[in-house]
Motif scaffolding. Structure first.
Motif, PDB file in Angstrom:
ATOM      1  N   SER A  40       0.725  -1.090  -0.025  1.00  0.00           N
ATOM      2  CA  SER A  40       0.103  -0.011   0.006  1.00  0.00           C
ATOM      3  C   SER A  40       0.838   1.273  -0.162  1.00  0.00           C
ATOM      4  O   SER A  40       0.761   2.181  -0.828  1.00  0.00           O
ATOM      5  CB  SER A  40      -0.859  -0.003   1.172  1.00  0.00           C
ATOM      6  OG  SER A  40      -1.714  -1.045   1.345  1.00  0.00           O
ATOM      7  N   ILE A  41       1.835   1.170   0.767  1.00  0.00           N
ATOM      8  CA  ILE A  41       2.774   2.561   0.928  1.00  0.00           C
ATOM      9  C   ILE A  41       3.452   2.762  -0.533  1.00  0.00           C
ATOM     10  O   ILE A  41       3.391   3.869  -0.935  1.00  0.00           O
ATOM     11  CB  ILE A  41       3.814   2.263   1.879  1.00  0.00           C
ATOM     12  CG1 ILE A  41       3.238   2.023   3.378  1.00  0.00           C
ATOM     13  CG2 ILE A  41       4.810   3.185   1.555  1.00  0.00           C
ATOM     14  CD1 ILE A  41       4.067   1.671   4.390  1.00  0.00           C
ATOM     15  N   VAL A  42       4.009   1.802  -0.925  1.00  0.00           N
ATOM     16  CA  VAL A  42       4.677   1.975  -2.259  1.00  0.00           C
ATOM     17  C   VAL A  42       3.830   2.361  -3.440  1.00  0.00           C
ATOM     18  O   VAL A  42       3.976   3.184  -4.186  1.00  0.00           O
ATOM     19  CB  VAL A  42       5.324   0.463  -2.921  1.00  0.00           C
ATOM     20  CG1 VAL A  42       5.872   0.654  -4.254  1.00  0.00           C
ATOM     21  CG2 VAL A  42       6.282   0.182  -1.747  1.00  0.00           C
ATOM     22  N   LEU A  43       2.555   1.876  -3.397  1.00  0.00           N
ATOM     23  CA  LEU A  43       1.439   2.203  -4.410  1.00  0.00           C
ATOM     24  C   LEU A  43       1.331   3.564  -4.318  1.00  0.00           C
ATOM     25  O   LEU A  43       0.868   4.349  -5.253  1.00  0.00           O
ATOM     26  CB  LEU A  43       0.364   1.071  -4.272  1.00  0.00           C
ATOM     27  CG  LEU A  43       0.399  -0.194  -5.367  1.00  0.00           C
ATOM     28  CD1 LEU A  43      -1.082  -0.804  -4.953  1.00  0.00           C
ATOM     29  CD2 LEU A  43       0.567   0.290  -6.675  1.00  0.00           C
ATOM     30  N   GLU A  44       0.877   3.957  -3.057  1.00  0.00           N
ATOM     31  CA  GLU A  44       0.443   5.265  -2.857  1.00  0.00           C
ATOM     32  C   GLU A  44       1.330   6.435  -3.400  1.00  0.00           C
ATOM     33  O   GLU A  44       1.146   7.305  -4.005  1.00  0.00           O
ATOM     34  CB  GLU A  44       0.184   5.536  -1.440  1.00  0.00           C
ATOM     35  CG  GLU A  44      -0.264   7.018  -0.862  1.00  0.00           C
ATOM     36  CD  GLU A  44      -1.586   7.201  -1.400  1.00  0.00           C
ATOM     37  OE1 GLU A  44      -2.270   6.350  -1.876  1.00  0.00           O
ATOM     38  OE2 GLU A  44      -1.914   8.099  -1.839  1.00  0.00           O
ATOM     39  N   SER A  45       2.897   5.962  -3.115  1.00  0.00           N
ATOM     40  CA  SER A  45       3.894   6.755  -3.742  1.00  0.00           C
ATOM     41  C   SER A  45       3.867   6.878  -5.057  1.00  0.00           C
ATOM     42  O   SER A  45       3.916   7.989  -5.877  1.00  0.00           O
ATOM     43  CB  SER A  45       5.163   6.198  -3.225  1.00  0.00           C
ATOM     44  OG  SER A  45       5.265   6.310  -1.720  1.00  0.00           O
ATOM     45  N   PHE A  46       3.517   5.677  -5.773  1.00  0.00           N
ATOM     46  CA  PHE A  46       3.638   5.708  -7.028  1.00  0.00           C
ATOM     47  C   PHE A  46       2.318   6.626  -7.744  1.00  0.00           C
ATOM     48  O   PHE A  46       2.475   7.128  -8.783  1.00  0.00           O
ATOM     49  CB  PHE A  46       3.241   4.212  -7.642  1.00  0.00           C
ATOM     50  CG  PHE A  46       3.471   3.949  -8.999  1.00  0.00           C
ATOM     51  CD1 PHE A  46       4.289   4.154 -10.096  1.00  0.00           C
ATOM     52  CD2 PHE A  46       2.164   3.539  -9.750  1.00  0.00           C
ATOM     53  CE1 PHE A  46       4.258   3.952 -11.203  1.00  0.00           C
ATOM     54  CE2 PHE A  46       1.987   3.371 -11.011  1.00  0.00           C
ATOM     55  CZ  PHE A  46       3.219   3.579 -11.871  1.00  0.00           C
ATOM     56  N   ARG A  47       1.295   6.322  -7.087  1.00  0.00           N
ATOM     57  CA  ARG A  47       0.138   7.181  -7.572  1.00  0.00           C
ATOM     58  C   ARG A  47       0.554   8.690  -7.532  1.00  0.00           C
ATOM     59  O   ARG A  47       0.146   9.393  -8.181  1.00  0.00           O
ATOM     60  CB  ARG A  47      -1.124   6.920  -6.604  1.00  0.00           C
ATOM     61  CG  ARG A  47      -1.639   5.550  -7.118  1.00  0.00           C
ATOM     62  CD  ARG A  47      -2.690   4.941  -6.099  1.00  0.00           C
ATOM     63  NE  ARG A  47      -3.954   5.849  -6.186  1.00  0.00           N
ATOM     64  CZ  ARG A  47      -5.003   5.672  -5.277  1.00  0.00           C
ATOM     65  NH1 ARG A  47      -5.025   4.522  -4.650  1.00  0.00           N
ATOM     66  NH2 ARG A  47      -6.194   6.413  -5.274  1.00  0.00           N
ATOM     67  N   THR A  48       1.205   8.769  -6.265  1.00  0.00           N
ATOM     68  CA  THR A  48       1.506  10.445  -6.254  1.00  0.00           C
ATOM     69  C   THR A  48       2.565  11.034  -7.128  1.00  0.00           C
ATOM     70  O   THR A  48       2.428  12.121  -7.827  1.00  0.00           O
ATOM     71  CB  THR A  48       2.207  10.704  -4.853  1.00  0.00           C
ATOM     72  OG1 THR A  48       1.057  10.159  -3.730  1.00  0.00           O
ATOM     73  CG2 THR A  48       2.514  12.210  -4.511  1.00  0.00           C
ATOM     74  N   VAL A  49       3.598  10.095  -7.646  1.00  0.00           N
ATOM     75  CA  VAL A  49       4.512  10.548  -8.538  1.00  0.00           C
ATOM     76  C   VAL A  49       4.171  10.486  -9.954  1.00  0.00           C
ATOM     77  O   VAL A  49       5.008  11.169 -10.579  1.00  0.00           O
ATOM     78  CB  VAL A  49       5.835   9.940  -8.263  1.00  0.00           C
ATOM     79  CG1 VAL A  49       6.416  10.141  -6.934  1.00  0.00           C
ATOM     80  CG2 VAL A  49       5.928   8.348  -8.630  1.00  0.00           C
ATOM     81  N   LEU A  50       3.369   9.633 -10.145  1.00  0.00           N
ATOM     82  CA  LEU A  50       3.209   9.083 -11.566  1.00  0.00           C
ATOM     83  C   LEU A  50       2.853  10.453 -12.602  1.00  0.00           C
ATOM     84  O   LEU A  50       3.320  10.594 -13.609  1.00  0.00           O
ATOM     85  CB  LEU A  50       1.923   8.121 -11.575  1.00  0.00           C
ATOM     86  CG  LEU A  50       1.481   7.616 -13.138  1.00  0.00           C
ATOM     87  CD1 LEU A  50       2.724   6.948 -13.777  1.00  0.00           C
ATOM     88  CD2 LEU A  50       0.641   6.684 -13.044  1.00  0.00           C
ATOM     89  N   PRO A  51       1.745  11.235 -12.277  1.00  0.00           N
ATOM     90  CA  PRO A  51       1.415  12.498 -12.927  1.00  0.00           C
ATOM     91  C   PRO A  51       2.646  13.239 -13.188  1.00  0.00           C
ATOM     92  O   PRO A  51       2.928  13.667 -14.378  1.00  0.00           O
ATOM     93  CB  PRO A  51       0.438  13.242 -12.217  1.00  0.00           C
ATOM     94  CG  PRO A  51      -0.317  12.103 -11.272  1.00  0.00           C
ATOM     95  CD  PRO A  51       0.782  11.322 -11.049  1.00  0.00           C
ATOM     96  N   ASP A  52       3.548  13.735 -12.251  1.00  0.00           N
ATOM     97  CA  ASP A  52       4.599  14.459 -12.594  1.00  0.00           C
ATOM     98  C   ASP A  52       5.555  13.807 -13.516  1.00  0.00           C
ATOM     99  O   ASP A  52       6.168  14.308 -14.438  1.00  0.00           O
ATOM    100  CB  ASP A  52       5.412  14.566 -11.139  1.00  0.00           C
ATOM    101  CG  ASP A  52       4.737  15.562 -10.370  1.00  0.00           C
ATOM    102  OD1 ASP A  52       3.863  16.177 -10.687  1.00  0.00           O
ATOM    103  OD2 ASP A  52       5.154  15.635  -8.950  1.00  0.00           O
ATOM    104  N   ARG A  53       5.903  12.400 -13.324  1.00  0.00           N
ATOM    105  CA  ARG A  53       6.744  11.733 -14.576  1.00  0.00           C
ATOM    106  C   ARG A  53       6.133  11.638 -15.689  1.00  0.00           C
ATOM    107  O   ARG A  53       6.750  11.953 -16.830  1.00  0.00           O
ATOM    108  CB  ARG A  53       6.813  10.370 -13.999  1.00  0.00           C
ATOM    109  CG  ARG A  53       7.410   9.878 -12.594  1.00  0.00           C
ATOM    110  CD  ARG A  53       8.666  10.707 -12.494  1.00  0.00           C
ATOM    111  NE  ARG A  53       9.741  10.085 -13.202  1.00  0.00           N
ATOM    112  CZ  ARG A  53      10.653   9.118 -12.604  1.00  0.00           C
ATOM    113  NH1 ARG A  53      10.356   8.596 -11.367  1.00  0.00           N
ATOM    114  NH2 ARG A  53      11.618   8.394 -13.465  1.00  0.00           N
TER     115      ARG A  53
END
Lengths: 528, 116
Positions: free
Chosen positions: B26-39
């Motif tokens: 959950s922690i990793v996925l949350e981070s991924f969802r957060t950084v994805l639009p910026d990337r």
């Protein structure tokens, strides 16, 4: 084990961080190379896992920076990359990367690669410790070697010579000196000075130097015996020594440069040979000029049949001879300018009026000032021989021994050295020593018979062309007239007294005040 | 999901990495969802420049996506990286990339950085 994970991608850091913690590692993170270096200044990381592509400082640059640091301890560097291109991998390896990890991570592969990293780090740590221990052992060996050289192999400047004063200095570049010098005193009027430089530095050079000195001394003695007490000239000594030394030096891939000089105070002249060694400086007090004497021959160890030939110079009181090693002439080489023999000649002209010790000290100060210190690349040796205007007064040497036969050897050693330094030629020295041995034995056996705490005081008094040995003791006076020599029946007594009378020029037995007695043994030899 | 097409998101990738710690997933996925639009926006910004810069951005996103299980977007980013590096026409790869991003984002509930 602490691991530094460097990646600008948060999910990637989290994934790797969790996986590493599960494997039992302590994890610290950084988001680029600059941040990683800050973390490394704060903590000691032995494993770094870094992404290739990062802002500010990428993984390749970080790796290069880590490799260029001088901090001790190896850092195992793993580069995170999806790049499989051979050229990219080559760039990473050239930058100093040890291994690669590919995203997405495989847990077992991660564990295996870290296991390899730890094995390599442990091996590196063991190697580092072994290197340290080896260096400590070498340092200890060097220190012991230096102490042995100082205590046993460094001769003291000879004393008791008439009209000669000697100053010496030897400064090793590596604790142990490849330079060497020695003095052979032949009575009061002849002094051989040997100054040499064995190729290289440290213990091997010191051993070669010690071996060379030993060979020279052995050769001098052998020639002396062969020529029935006549001194062989320096060129003959070197010729003979070179025959045996050269094959050894060729096998050892070594050689020695040397100056061999013999000062004859009877003839007031010096004979000298230089074998691949810097020239000898000679200050003439009469003119104030310095002569550079360069009787150059090949170093010992080059040619087994080198035809050495001595050069001879007469000298006068206040003349000074200085023999140097190339550590003197080549001082300052690192900075592009050598001290040189001409500069040494100028220094000698300025300081020649000083005593011999002060002359060598002045040289040391000038060399240090010229080359910015004395931690040069080569050993540095200076021997100054100054001809004195007047014969020096020679003080008596004195020692007290327990009056026991077990002390005979120590007494003989003391008397031998003092008589020798008083300038007594070998034959007269040997005869006087025989007389002393008999006289001391007589005192111990007769005057001190049955006494356990008796003592014997011995004085060696140098004179002009003679030397006197005095035995002072308390006890029954020894009365020689009551002991008749009986050569037909030696065991009957009197033989010792006969030997004494035959061996010295004058023997006196005196009763002094308060039960003290004196036996005086005088030996004359004249000037050689 | 179309036949033969990689999954937009495969939850097994992270679960296999952390089989006993679902909270880490959950922690990793949350981070991924957060950084994805910026990337994503970084890639769009590099679009006009193309070449190595676009390849580098696409390379970074590819690694992240494949690590968390966003397989379709990860492979689309790889195609984009390859095309940019080879200086080939980018349009086919871009279309596939845009579609993969849109679908993944929809699955994750939209661009939350936008609404912020």
């Amino acid at each position: 084990m602490k691991i530094l994970v460097v990646d600008d991608d948060l999910p990637a850091i989290q994934i790797l961080g969790f996986a590493l913690r599960d494997l039992g590692y302590e994890v610290t993170t950084a988001f680029n190379g600059v941040q990683a270096l800050e973390r490394m200044r704060e903590h000691d990381f032995r494993i770094v896992i870094a992404d290739w592509v990062m802002p500010e400082m990428d993984g390749i640059e970080l790796c290069r920076t880590i490799r260029s640091r001088s901090e001790p301890g190896y850092v195992f560097f793993i580069l995170l990359t999806a790049r499989t291109d051979k050229t990219d991998r080559l760039i990473a390896l050239q930058a100093g990367a040890d291994d690669f990890l590919t995203k997405p991570y495989d847990r077992s592969e991660l564990s295996a690669r870290l296991g390899t990293a730890i094995r390599i780090l442990e091996a590196e740590e063991k190697l580092h410790e072994a290197t340290l221990r080896l260096e400590q052992a070498r340092e200890q060996e060097r220190a012991i070697g230096a102490e042995i050289q100082r205590a046993l192999l460094t001769p003291r400047a000879p004393a008791g010579l008439s009209r000669l004063e000697v100053g010496t200095v030897s400064i090793p570049s590596q604790q142990i000196d490849g330079d060497f010098y020695d003095f052979i005193v032949h009575g009061r009027n002849h002094l051989d000075v040997i100054v040499g430089d064995a190729m290289g530095k440290g213990i091997p050079a010191a051993l070669v130097g010690a071996g060379t000195k030993s060979a020279i001394l052995h050769t001098v003695n052998a020639l002396y015996a062969e020529q029935e007490g006549r001194l062989a000239p320096p060129e003959t000594v070197l010729q003979r020594a070179t025959l045996s030394l050269t094959p050894e030096f060729i096998a050892l891939e070594s050689f020695v440069t040397m100056v061999y000089a013999r000062f004859d105070l009877t003839e007031m002249e010096v004979e000298l040979v230089a074998c691949g060694h810097p020239p000898v400086l000679r200050f003439r007090a009469e003119t104030g000029e310095v002569e550079v004497i360069d009787p150059a021959f090949a170093p010992i160890g080059f040619l087994p049949n080198e035809a050495y030939a001595s050069q001879t110079r007469s000298f006068q009181p206040d003349d000074v001879f200085v023999i140097v090693s190339d550590g003197v002439t080549e001082a300052g080489l690192e900075s592009g300018e050598m001290f040189g023999i001409e500069r040494a000649a100028e220094v000698l002209a300025e300081v020649a009026e000083l005593p011999a010790d002060a002359i060598v000290q002045s040289f040391v100060e000038r060399i240090a000032a010229f080359s910015g210190g004395l931690t040069g690349r080569d050993d540095l040796t200076l021997v100054a021989i100054k001809i004195l205007r007047d014969a020096r007064p020679t003080a008596p040497e004195e020692a007290t021994f327990e009056s026991q036969l077990a002390q005979l050897a120590a007494i003989r050693d003391f008397v031998s050295r003092a008589v020798f330094l008083a300038g007594t030629p070998r034959r007269q020295h040997d005869e006087l020593l025989l007389a002393v041995n008999e006289a001391v034995t007589n005192v111990m056996r007769h005057a001190h018979f049955g006494m356990t705490s008796a003592r014997l005081n011995i004085r060696v008094v140098p004179g002009d062309g003679e030397v006197r040995v005095e035995l002072l003791y308390e006890g029954e006076p020894f009365a020689p007239e009551e002991v008749m020599p009986d050569l037909e029946n030696p065991s009957g007594g009197g033989l010792g007294l006969y030997i004494i009378r035959q061996s010295v020029d004058e023997v006196r037995y005196e009763g002094l005040a308060e039960g003290a007695n004196r036996v005086s043994l005088l030996k004359r030899f004249g000037d050689r | 999901m179309s036949e033969g097409r990689p999954a937009d998101f495969d939850p097994r990738v992270l679960r296999e990495l952390f089989p006993t710690a679902p909270e880490r997933v959950s922690i990793v996925l949350e981070s991924f969802r957060t950084v994805l639009p910026d990337r994503y926006r970084a890639i769009v910004a590099a679009w006009e420049v193309g070449g190595d810069r676009l390849a580098a951005e696409a390379h970074g996103l590819k690694g992240t996506c494949l690590s968390v299980g966003a397989l379709r977007l990860g492979l689309a980013a790889k195609d984009l990286e390859d095309a940019a590096r080879a200086r080939e026409p980018l349009e086919p790869a871009r279309i596939a990339f845009e579609a993969a991003y849109r679908d993944l984002l929809a699955m994750f509930g939209g661009d939350r950085t936008d609404s912020a």
